[in-house]
Design a protein around this motif. Structure first.
Motif, short mmCIF file in Angstrom:
data_model
loop_
_atom_site.label_atom_id
_atom_site.label_comp_id
_atom_site.label_asym_id
_atom_site.label_seq_id
_atom_site.Cartn_x
_atom_site.Cartn_y
_atom_site.Cartn_z
N PHE A 39 0.54 -1.55 0.14
CA PHE A 39 0.32 -0.44 0.13
C PHE A 39 0.37 0.89 0.09
O PHE A 39 1.93 1.23 0.55
CB PHE A 39 -1.14 -0.07 1.48
N ARG B 147 -8.49 -0.03 -4.70
CA ARG B 147 -8.86 1.16 -3.58
C ARG B 147 -10.02 0.30 -2.98
O ARG B 147 -10.80 0.01 -3.99
CB ARG B 147 -8.20 2.58 -3.67
N PHE C 195 -3.42 -0.07 -3.27
CA PHE C 195 -3.10 -1.35 -3.52
C PHE C 195 -2.34 -1.38 -4.15
O PHE C 195 -3.03 -1.47 -5.76
CB PHE C 195 -3.27 -2.31 -2.59
#
Length: 921
Positions: free
Chosen positions: A455, A500, A554
């Motif tokens: 992330f 996301r 991510f």
């Protein structure tokens, strides 16, 4: 985030029912509340709590708390006399009294009627309270913050910070901005602040537009070359490298002296958003011909060399309620605002993270692709099952241990393994690892599988913002479809997929090109752990309306994921606008009532159920296509749930999309109506998917009971197990009817959607594998003890405390599961629970060595849980182990090349360090 954290503050958090039963005049002494289950909760420090401490003359609270803890630590080393028992009891009473903030109270509303009554005023322990506000997270749980009478007026004045109260605003928005004072934050060095207008761009792109302005279901259309008006700096600004170094030192100490930090999430009056390190003075010199003057948000000329940070108007929510920059800063100073940080970009990014089911559920994978995708997770679990203490440490503590951070890791059973590998034979440690592996298997079964990637906090194109600040034409350095991500650049990766949560459909995933050149490497040089987006596409809109105020994406280079990411059109939901008014107290209360509860999660679950249902149909079928339409519309209904909290009246998702009873009530007077009803009956998403039993314990219990009962009935009627009947090739009519009934009434959907298939693969891989693992070696628990004598009377008293502890821990775990507390909230409040029982035990036996031996004998002489011993005396246990192991601790470190052992696809070597005993524990 930082080493220099302020002490936790304790507050009362009660249901309105409790106050109602006490006729809104409750007596609840602190010592009673602490003993009650969940009456007292812990909070991280925030601007409002710092104000309360200041107004109550507790400006040095952290120093006072640290002083008392030091005194407690000293008394624990003294003999367990009556005098010392009384001394430690008084010290804990003083500690609780200091950390308890009576002026801050959270009330959980059991009804809107209770809310209305509470707003007329109530008393706790004779102290009057007033409604202040509801935070975004609190309102979802029907919780409102009330403030004590003595400080209420001053807190309310400071919260408003001299704003123009005649300026219309949406009530829910105003309260959300007011609630920023409640964010957990750490004060840092005050910067010289400049506020500028946001960076706006426009471009054309094909998108899907969804609108529900007309009657009936939402309308979905593809808009070609749609003109997109876009705020590229939404939620972020810039900070100078010099200030970045100061703030890094403030937060992380001298270890990072002289180093910049990529970005920080800030809080100040009305301010929320990221500051990213960027040399805007150098930009002026090189790109603006040495011209350093810029216009601020009020169109006044400023020299950027006079400022440390550049905030944008999207960060300073009510900037236009002030006449000038000086007016805003003066109000902030007058009301004692501190420039603070809530979180930071990490100094280093991980190499792998666990995905979640939302990331994976829209992928159409072959069986071989699915199994290959799960392979790193399977390898990780099987690796730690081998009982290798080195791999166990990496599994439990992560792969980034080092000589610098080893002193700061938690004092727990994992640290004990690092000191003495015999601890793997400790039944408590063995069970803990066993349960964590079991939990990891369950996590994998709900789609939490290991993927290469991490992330990273998102920013817009910093170069575009700098161009906007200096009034230059906005070009940016990145083109549409491109991102700058230093982590992936260093790995020579060209394509990544971006995710996301919350997500609804494949349109919420983006595949992007990772690029860099000499210019980018120079101007983005300080952003080493963030992801920089271009200014010319709808990436943020696609990822469910992301902005840059600390949202994280991510990203992964996993070949299966990247190759199967299709980049479908971005969905643009046509939003209604709430009416701006001059809000009064009643308007704020009404906005709270509309927003009580969390519909976003419910909406997301309904869409997930549609994806499971869709897996039952062929892609060419009408059923599949209608469900595809409904799934896309799910993003619209998520937005409607958010709009509801803002006071915007929006349409709910049609009930017949997810409720069978509602389907049955659909009209069938015409042929078209009848056909539509039959279609809806076939595709209604009225069950959660099978894999969600690993998310919701009640669904798991319901599923297991259903299967168990069906299996018992199958054995009674057909003398074979259910599994055998399902696999039987030639079934009788009666057997077919039995199976149809079984399929029709399952409490969860088990169509072969992607995450259900992942769950079945993980289950089959580890079926009975963990359960069959037995402890082989006996454990000599004397290595945990101090070797001192103790009083039998003290032993019996501690035994009674343990009984109470067991009941409280069980209750807390049930509550945490029921309320689905986030990790941080659960950890903070469990620490509060531990402190309660530590103080109770130390009041009985203040000597730490005697107490340690009591709890060890109490817990390790039976087969029951040993958690009590580790919660009460974990530090002493670790010190005892260190004494017996020459104060040496062993830890795995990532190897540059070939290592001593491999785990999770990485190579590691073992290192050791001499600890300083008590000072490091």
């Amino acid at each position: 985030m930082a080493k220099q954290k302020s002490c936790h503050k304790f507050i009362y958090k009660l249901s309105s029912k409790r106050l109602k039963q006490a006729r809104w005049n409750l007596t609840l002494p602190l010592e009673t509340a602490i003993k009650n289950k969940n009456d007292v909760v812990a909070l991280n420090d925030s601007q409002i709590l710092r104000w309360i401490c200041e107004l109550n003359g507790l400006g040095n609270l952290d120093m006072e708390v640290a002083k008392i803890k030091k005194e407690i630590k000293y008394v624990k080393k003294l003999p367990g006399s009556k005098e010392n028992r009384n001394a430690i009891k008084k010290l804990y009473e003083k500690l609780y009294s200091l950390q308890y903030q009576k002026d801050y109270f959270c009330l959980i509303m059991d009804s809107n009627q209770d809310y209305d009554r509470a707003n007329k005023g109530f008393k706790i322990n004779g102290y009057q309270y007033h409604r202040l506000l509801g935070t975004n997270g609190g309102i979802k749980k029907s919780t409102i913050i009330y403030i004590g009478d003595n400080v209420y007026k001053e807190i309310a004045k400071r919260m408003d910070n001299g704003r123009d109260k005649n300026k219309p605003i949406i009530p829910a928005k105003l309260e959300a901005y007011q609630a920023l004072i409640c964010s957990g934050s750490i004060p840092v060095t005050m910067p010289r602040i400049l506020i500028v207008k946001d960076c706006y761009v426009q471009f054309k792109e094909d998108v899907i537009k969804i609108s529900d302005e007309n009657d009936g279901e939402p309308e979905l259309e593809v808009a070609k070359d749609e003109l997109i008006q876009y705020c590229d700096s939404d939620g972020y600004g810039l900070m100078s490298p010099e200030y970045s170094r100061i703030i890094n030192r403030d937060l992380y100490g001298t270890e990072f002296e002289g180093q910049t930090i990529p970005g920080v999430n800030t809080r100040y009056a009305w301010t929320k958003g990221m500051l990213f390190t960027f040399d805007f003075v150098e930009f002026a010199r090189q790109k603006n011909h040495g011209e350093y003057m810029v216009k601020d948000a009020w169109d006044n000329w400023r020299d950027v060399r006079d400022y440390d940070v550049i905030l944008t108007t999207s960060m300073v929510k009510l900037w236009d309620s002030y006449q000038s920059l000086e007016h805003f800063i003066d109000c902030c100073n007058e009301n004692h605002y501190q420039f603070s940080v809530t979180k930071t970009t990490p100094h280093k990014l991980e190499n792998a993270r666990n995905a979640n089911y939302q990331f994976l559920q829209t992928y159409d994978l072959s069986e071989s692709e699915l199994q290959e995708l799960c392979r790193p997770t399977v390898d990780e679990i099987t690796g730690v099952l081998g009982n290798d203490w080195r791999k166990a440490i990496v599994f439990l503590k992560g792969m980034f241990l080092s000589e610098e951070n080893i002193d700061y890791i938690d004092n727990d059973f994992i640290k004990a393994i690092m000191i003495d590998r015999q601890m793997l034979d400790d039944p408590f440690v063995f069970r803990k690892i066993h349960n964590m592996i079991k939990k990891r298997i369950e996590m994998a079964s709900k789609g939490s599988i290991k993927l290469s990637g991490n992330f990273a906090i998102v920013s817009g194109d910093l170069y575009s913002l700098a161009q906007s600040v200096f009034g230059l034409p906005i070009t940016g350095l990145l083109k549409a479809g491109q991102v700058y991500h230093k982590y992936w650049i260093d790995k020579n990766v060209e394509d990544i997929a971006l995710f996301r949560a919350p997500m609804t459909c494949h349109n919420n995933i983006r595949r992007r090109k990772v690029v860099h050149n000499q210019d980018m490497d120079f101007w983005y040089q300080y952003n080493t752990t963030g992801i920089i987006l271009n200014s010319w596409d709808t990436t943020c809109d696609a990822l469910n309306g992301a902005d840059k105020d600390s949202d994280a994406f991510f990203t992964t280079d996993n070949e299966i994921i990247v190759n199967n990411t299709l980049n479908p059109l971005t969905i643009e939901c046509m939003q209604r606008k709430a009416k701006k008014i001059i809000p009064q107290e009643d308007d704020m209360v009404q906005a709270n009532k509309l927003a009580f509860g969390d519909e976003i999660g419910t909406t997301t679950n309904r869409i997930t159920a549609m994806l499971e249902r869709q897996a039952a149909f062929a892609k060419e079928s009408e059923e599949y296509k209608v469900l595809d339409y409904r799934i896309k519309c799910g993003q619209h209904y998520q937005q409607c749930s958010i709009d509801k909290a803002k006071g915007i009246i929006s349409k709910p998702m049609p009930k017949y999309w997810y409720n069978l009873s509602a389907c049955k009530k659909l009209p069938e007077e015409t042929k078209e109506q009848k056909q539509f009803k039959e279609l809806c009956m076939r595709i209604v998403a009225d069950n959660k998917p099978y894999f969600l039993k690993y998310v919701y314990p009640d669904l798991s219990a319901k599923w297991n009971k259903y299967v168990k009962d069906a299996n018992s009935k199958c054995i009674r009627e057909f003398q074979i197990k259910l599994k055998e009947l399902l696999e039987k090739p030639d079934k009788t009519t009666q057997e077919k009817e039995f199976i149809k009934y079984y399929e029709d009434f399952k409490p969860a959907g088990d169509n072969p959607c992607t995450v259900n298939r992942i769950a079945w693969f993980i289950e089959n891989t580890f079926d009975n594998f963990v359960a069959a693992k037995k402890q082989k070696n006996k454990f000599d628990y004397s290595i945990l003890k101090s070797g001192t004598g103790y009083s039998k009377n003290d032993f019996q008293k501690i035994k009674k405390v343990k009984t109470e502890y067991d009941a409280c821990v069980k209750y807390f775990q049930q509550l945490a599961n029921k309320q689905r507390l986030d990790k941080e909230e659960a950890a903070v409040n469990r620490d509060m629970l531990k402190l309660q029982f530590i103080s109770a035990c130390e009041a009985i036996c203040p000597n730490e060595k005697e107490l340690c031996d009591i709890v060890i004998d109490l817990c390790y002489s039976s087969e029951k849980s040993k958690q009590f011993a580790w919660d009460i005396c974990g530090k002493t246990i670790l010190n005892n182990l260190l004494e017996k192991n020459n104060y040496m601790i062993h830890y795995p470190v990532l190897a540059d090349g070939e290592g001593e052992f491999e785990f999770g696809g990485e190579q590691f070597v073992m290192c050791k360090k001499t600890m300083k005993g008590d000072s490091n524990i």
